[in-house]
Write a protein that holds these residues in place. Structure first.
Motif, PDB file in Angstrom:
ATOM      1  N   LEU A   5       0.760  -1.253  -0.120  1.00 25.01           N
ATOM      2  CA  LEU A   5       0.003  -0.062  -0.022  1.00 25.01           C
ATOM      3  C   LEU A   5       0.805   1.307   0.095  1.00 25.01           C
ATOM      4  N   MET A   6       2.142   1.213   0.319  1.00 26.74           N
ATOM      5  CA  MET A   6       3.109   2.509   0.525  1.00 26.74           C
ATOM      6  C   MET A   6       2.677   3.247   1.439  1.00 26.74           C
ATOM      7  N   VAL A   7       2.009   2.811   2.610  1.00 24.96           N
ATOM      8  CA  VAL A   7       1.554   3.530   3.428  1.00 24.96           C
ATOM      9  C   VAL A   7       1.897   3.043   4.912  1.00 24.96           C
ATOM     10  N   PRO A   8       2.333   3.934   6.007  1.00 23.33           N
ATOM     11  CA  PRO A   8       2.604   3.374   7.272  1.00 23.33           C
ATOM     12  C   PRO A   8       1.610   2.424   7.875  1.00 23.33           C
ATOM     13  N   ILE A   9       1.960   1.172   8.567  1.00 26.68           N
ATOM     14  CA  ILE A   9       0.983   0.287   9.142  1.00 26.68           C
ATOM     15  C   ILE A   9       1.390   0.175  10.578  1.00 26.68           C
ATOM     16  N   THR A  10       0.545   0.297  11.571  1.00 29.22           N
ATOM     17  CA  THR A  10       0.514  -0.049  12.786  1.00 29.22           C
ATOM     18  C   THR A  10       0.257  -1.518  13.225  1.00 29.22           C
ATOM     19  N   LEU A  11       1.354  -2.103  13.983  1.00 27.78           N
ATOM     20  CA  LEU A  11       1.099  -3.570  14.559  1.00 27.78           C
ATOM     21  C   LEU A  11       0.575  -3.254  15.786  1.00 27.78           C
ATOM     22  N   LEU A  69      -3.451  -2.170  11.000  1.00 27.22           N
ATOM     23  CA  LEU A  69      -4.187  -0.898  10.425  1.00 27.22           C
ATOM     24  C   LEU A  69      -3.144  -0.064   9.928  1.00 27.22           C
ATOM     25  N   PRO A  70      -3.938   0.662   8.807  1.00 32.62           N
ATOM     26  CA  PRO A  70      -3.102   1.764   8.417  1.00 32.62           C
ATOM     27  C   PRO A  70      -2.902   2.763   9.537  1.00 32.62           C
ATOM     28  N   SER A  71      -1.887   3.210   9.850  1.00 30.17           N
ATOM     29  CA  SER A  71      -1.477   4.017  10.834  1.00 30.17           C
ATOM     30  C   SER A  71      -2.504   5.504  11.006  1.00 30.17           C
ATOM     31  N   ASP A  72      -2.778   5.940   9.868  1.00 28.81           N
ATOM     32  CA  ASP A  72      -3.740   7.097   9.903  1.00 28.81           C
ATOM     33  C   ASP A  72      -5.330   6.515  10.326  1.00 28.81           C
ATOM     34  N   GLU A  73      -5.485   5.465  10.607  1.00 30.06           N
ATOM     35  CA  GLU A  73      -6.817   4.990  10.892  1.00 30.06           C
ATOM     36  C   GLU A  73      -6.872   4.790  12.540  1.00 30.06           C
ATOM     37  N   LEU A  74      -5.892   4.689  13.099  1.00 24.96           N
ATOM     38  CA  LEU A  74      -5.896   4.832  14.764  1.00 24.96           C
ATOM     39  C   LEU A  74      -6.356   6.047  15.267  1.00 24.96           C
ATOM     40  N   ASP A  75      -7.198   5.852  16.330  1.00 17.77           N
ATOM     41  CA  ASP A  75      -7.299   7.248  17.205  1.00 17.77           C
ATOM     42  C   ASP A  75      -6.734   7.107  18.395  1.00 17.77           C
ATOM     43  N   ASP A  76      -6.404   8.316  19.240  1.00 11.54           N
ATOM     44  CA  ASP A  76      -5.941   8.385  20.490  1.00 11.54           C
ATOM     45  C   ASP A  76      -6.481   7.567  21.375  1.00 11.54           C
ATOM     46  N   GLU A  77      -7.939   7.681  21.362  1.00  6.60           N
ATOM     47  CA  GLU A  77      -8.771   7.008  22.157  1.00  6.60           C
ATOM     48  C   GLU A  77      -9.102   5.524  22.176  1.00  6.60           C
ATOM     49  N   ILE A 112       0.403  -0.662  21.184  1.00  3.48           N
ATOM     50  CA  ILE A 112       1.157  -0.447  19.944  1.00  3.48           C
ATOM     51  C   ILE A 112       2.343  -0.883  19.884  1.00  3.48           C
ATOM     52  N   VAL A 113       2.714  -2.232  19.025  1.00  4.98           N
ATOM     53  CA  VAL A 113       3.859  -2.940  19.161  1.00  4.98           C
ATOM     54  C   VAL A 113       4.871  -2.527  18.028  1.00  4.98           C
ATOM     55  N   HIS A 114       4.850  -2.061  16.983  1.00  3.02           N
ATOM     56  CA  HIS A 114       5.742  -1.418  16.142  1.00  3.02           C
ATOM     57  C   HIS A 114       4.807  -0.873  14.740  1.00  3.02           C
ATOM     58  N   GLU A 115       5.396   0.318  14.262  1.00  2.00           N
ATOM     59  CA  GLU A 115       5.008   0.759  13.082  1.00  2.00           C
ATOM     60  C   GLU A 115       5.900   0.491  11.719  1.00  2.00           C
ATOM     61  N   TYR A 116       5.382   0.154  10.901  1.00  4.37           N
ATOM     62  CA  TYR A 116       6.032  -0.320   9.847  1.00  4.37           C
ATOM     63  C   TYR A 116       6.030   0.760   8.428  1.00  4.37           C
TER      64      TYR A 116
END
Length: 55
Positions: free
Chosen positions: A19-25, A35-43, A48-52
């Motif tokens: 996808l060429m986007v940051p992904i969060t594990l 999930l794509p990192s921009d889909e996660l909310d602070d609440e 978070i284990v790692h961001e690729y």
């Protein structure tokens, strides 16, 4: 559980490159997911284990 983590890591890395986007594990309860990192909310109650990064 280590096998589940290894599988999630492989999927996160691959998805990031495709996808060429940051992904969060992350871990939620006893499960790992990505999930794509921009889909996660602070609440969100996630560990978070790692961001690729694709680059």
């Amino acid at each position: 559980m280590a096998q589940d983590l290894a599988l999630a890591q492989a999927h996160a890395f691959s998805l990031s490159r495709i996808l060429m986007v940051p992904i969060t594990l992350f871990k939620s309860g006893d499960e790992f997911d990505v999930l794509p990192s921009d889909e996660l909310d602070d609440e969100d109650d996630l560990e978070i284990v790692h961001e690729y990064e694709p680059w």
